[in-house]
Scaffold this motif. Sequence first.
Motif, mmCIF file in Angstrom:
data_model
loop_
_atom_site.group_PDB
_atom_site.id
_atom_site.type_symbol
_atom_site.label_atom_id
_atom_site.label_comp_id
_atom_site.label_asym_id
_atom_site.label_seq_id
_atom_site.Cartn_x
_atom_site.Cartn_y
_atom_site.Cartn_z
ATOM 1 N N ASP A 105 0.726 -1.247 0.124
ATOM 2 C CA ASP A 105 0.098 -0.021 -0.082
ATOM 3 C C ASP A 105 0.875 1.066 -0.042
ATOM 4 O O ASP A 105 1.747 1.327 0.852
ATOM 5 N N LYS A 106 0.561 2.098 -1.075
ATOM 6 C CA LYS A 106 1.556 3.344 -1.284
ATOM 7 C C LYS A 106 1.487 4.199 -0.019
ATOM 8 O O LYS A 106 2.750 4.729 0.213
ATOM 9 N N ASN A 107 0.459 4.413 0.628
ATOM 10 C CA ASN A 107 0.550 5.389 1.714
ATOM 11 C C ASN A 107 0.963 4.604 3.182
ATOM 12 O O ASN A 107 1.747 5.332 3.918
ATOM 13 N N THR A 108 0.582 3.431 3.414
ATOM 14 C CA THR A 108 1.005 2.918 4.653
ATOM 15 C C THR A 108 2.341 2.180 4.628
ATOM 16 O O THR A 108 2.918 1.733 5.726
ATOM 17 N N ASN A 109 2.645 1.662 3.544
ATOM 18 C CA ASN A 109 3.824 0.816 3.386
ATOM 19 C C ASN A 109 3.503 -0.621 3.750
ATOM 20 O O ASN A 109 4.385 -1.539 3.942
ATOM 21 N N ASP A 110 2.368 -1.011 4.277
ATOM 22 C CA ASP A 110 1.939 -2.193 4.631
ATOM 23 C C ASP A 110 1.410 -2.877 3.561
ATOM 24 O O ASP A 110 1.440 -2.414 2.351
ATOM 25 N N PHE A 111 1.281 -4.496 3.540
ATOM 26 C CA PHE A 111 0.847 -5.062 2.688
ATOM 27 C C PHE A 111 -0.706 -4.658 2.068
ATOM 28 O O PHE A 111 -1.473 -4.286 3.308
ATOM 29 N N GLN A 112 -0.899 -4.471 0.967
ATOM 30 C CA GLN A 112 -2.464 -3.991 0.620
ATOM 31 C C GLN A 112 -3.118 -5.421 1.156
ATOM 32 O O GLN A 112 -2.939 -6.597 0.731
ATOM 33 N N ALA A 113 -4.478 -5.003 1.745
ATOM 34 C CA ALA A 113 -5.585 -6.254 2.026
ATOM 35 C C ALA A 113 -6.029 -6.823 0.718
ATOM 36 O O ALA A 113 -6.289 -5.994 -0.473
ATOM 37 N N PRO A 114 -6.266 -7.841 0.666
ATOM 38 C CA PRO A 114 -6.736 -8.602 -0.697
ATOM 39 C C PRO A 114 -8.410 -8.162 -0.910
ATOM 40 O O PRO A 114 -9.196 -8.807 -0.307
ATOM 41 N N THR A 115 -8.569 -7.088 -1.611
ATOM 42 C CA THR A 115 -10.117 -6.681 -1.808
ATOM 43 C C THR A 115 -10.615 -6.397 -3.314
ATOM 44 O O THR A 115 -9.487 -6.184 -4.170
ATOM 45 N N ALA A 116 -11.796 -6.321 -3.454
ATOM 46 C CA ALA A 116 -12.167 -6.094 -4.840
ATOM 47 C C ALA A 116 -11.573 -4.477 -5.182
ATOM 48 O O ALA A 116 -11.380 -4.527 -6.293
ATOM 49 N N GLN A 117 -11.817 -3.856 -4.254
ATOM 50 C CA GLN A 117 -11.169 -2.386 -4.314
ATOM 51 C C GLN A 117 -9.771 -2.346 -5.061
ATOM 52 O O GLN A 117 -9.439 -1.796 -6.040
ATOM 53 N N ALA A 118 -8.933 -3.220 -4.385
ATOM 54 C CA ALA A 118 -7.602 -3.187 -4.911
ATOM 55 C C ALA A 118 -7.415 -3.719 -5.919
ATOM 56 O O ALA A 118 -6.530 -3.423 -6.858
ATOM 57 N N SER A 119 -8.336 -4.975 -5.974
ATOM 58 C CA SER A 119 -8.243 -5.741 -7.487
ATOM 59 C C SER A 119 -8.390 -4.592 -8.627
ATOM 60 O O SER A 119 -7.899 -4.655 -9.767
ATOM 61 N N ARG A 120 -9.550 -3.814 -8.599
ATOM 62 C CA ARG A 120 -9.891 -2.919 -9.614
ATOM 63 C C ARG A 120 -8.820 -1.712 -9.872
ATOM 64 O O ARG A 120 -8.458 -1.572 -11.001
ATOM 65 N N MET A 121 -8.154 -1.447 -8.792
ATOM 66 C CA MET A 121 -7.192 -0.228 -8.844
ATOM 67 C C MET A 121 -5.939 -0.783 -9.789
ATOM 68 O O MET A 121 -5.529 -0.289 -10.431
ATOM 69 N N GLN A 122 -5.707 -2.211 -9.206
ATOM 70 C CA GLN A 122 -4.317 -2.804 -9.935
ATOM 71 C C GLN A 122 -4.648 -2.881 -11.266
ATOM 72 O O GLN A 122 -3.733 -2.983 -12.115
ATOM 73 N N ALA A 123 -6.116 -3.210 -11.396
ATOM 74 C CA ALA A 123 -6.344 -3.723 -12.990
ATOM 75 C C ALA A 123 -6.025 -2.387 -13.826
ATOM 76 O O ALA A 123 -5.358 -2.304 -14.887
#
Length: 380
Positions: A296-314
């Motif tokens: 995650d670009k803001n927190t530097n943690d791993f991104q949670a596996p979500t539909a939201q993250a999937s769409r942004m990555q796509a």
Amino acid sequence: METNLKKRVIIIGGGYAGVSLLHKLKSKKNIELILIDKSQSHLLQTHIHKYISGYYSKEDITFNHEKYCKENSIEFICEEVSNINYKDNYVITRENLLYHYDYLVIATGSISIFPSQIQNVIEYTKDIKRIDNLDYYRNKFKKLLESSPMNRSIAVVGGGVSGLQIACEMAYTIKSKGLNKENIQVTLIEGMNTILPGMDPFLVEKSIQRCKELDIKVINNLFASKILEDSIILSNDDEISYDILIFVIGAIGNNISNSDKNIEENPRNQLVVDDYYKVKPYKNVFAIGDIVQAIDKNTNDFQAPTAQASRMQAELTGKNITKDINGDTLISNNISNKGILIDLGGPNCAIGRLLNVNLSGKIALWMKKLIYSLHTKKFS
Ligand SMILES: Cc1cc2nc3c(=O)[nH]c(=O)nc-3n(C[C@H](O)[C@H](O)[C@H](O)COP(=O)(O)OP(=O)(O)OC[C@H]3O[C@@H](n4cnc5c(N)ncnc54)[C@H](O)[C@@H]3O)c2cc1C
């Protein structure tokens, strides 16, 4: 002439990530798009609680790949990819067919976990990420509601977002049929000291309050240790009976077995990618969605596996594939979690936290509906 210049992009997996990427690339003239999915349709996992409860129909939560691909001049291959030859740029399916690519995108999602330490867990539970299993739960729930029930019980193991949404939706449906906890008791079991462990206190408090309103019995700090045909044994040896048992304690990457030792995977079976979502060391292979371990670009943690993250990555990967083909500089990872929206049962109750703002009631519901329609309108 133009056909020869086209780059062939194969996407494995038409879930949130794969479908969003197809949508992004479908009108690119210099790309030949192929979707390979073992399933005939895209399942909206974010709304399966409303399918189990009977509120949504199959048409509301599944979208046919064949139809979408035909309408958008995309080739659809309904097969399971069983291996990838990264060095020679081809994938192999279970039917032993071979497909060459110029670019490959792995978007195979995740599978639910059923730890073997929990005795009989495989025997008595089903993966809610499969539509046939959802049909099983939906039918069982319908029959239970229609059976003039007394002292019956539904147990949901896992008090994260998925388990909470399922428990609330079922408890709401029970109430809306004029039944109560004496008829069917919904129990939500969470091994940590609270439901929604690790989430914002606003979301936790509102969820606990909603569970009380819906007469959901919440059990914290105890794990399921053994499953029997009609009961669960907890870590303190308490026994909870069930007529329906749903297990949602997490997921791991749905990795395609391959013998390539150059590919890095984390202990959760996710592919480790670089700053452009490329699967190192291969320059023409991307991975997006639940299958990927990304930062995650803001927190530097791993991104949670979500539909939201999937769409942004796509979205990002769509731009980067186009840039790569054109020889332009790629855009590096700029993705950060925008927040979360949670259904708390029925047509009128949701909560959320978006961009650090707490939401509840109509605004949260409206946002949830907006996100649903933005995604599903791709298929209309
Ligand atoms: C109950 C529940 C509730 C959720 N609620 C939310 C929520 O409110 N908000 C949110 O943002 N996220 C939510 N999520 C998470 C979200 O659904 C996932 O993050 C999202 O589905 C991941 O998308 P994906 O494309 O990576 O994978 P998926 O959607 O799982 O799609 C993967 C696709 O790949 C195909 N596939 C897999 N392996 C192969 C293979 N070898 N060959 C060919 N095809 C293959 C599958 O058939 C499938 O179509 C929820 C998840 C669940 C289970």
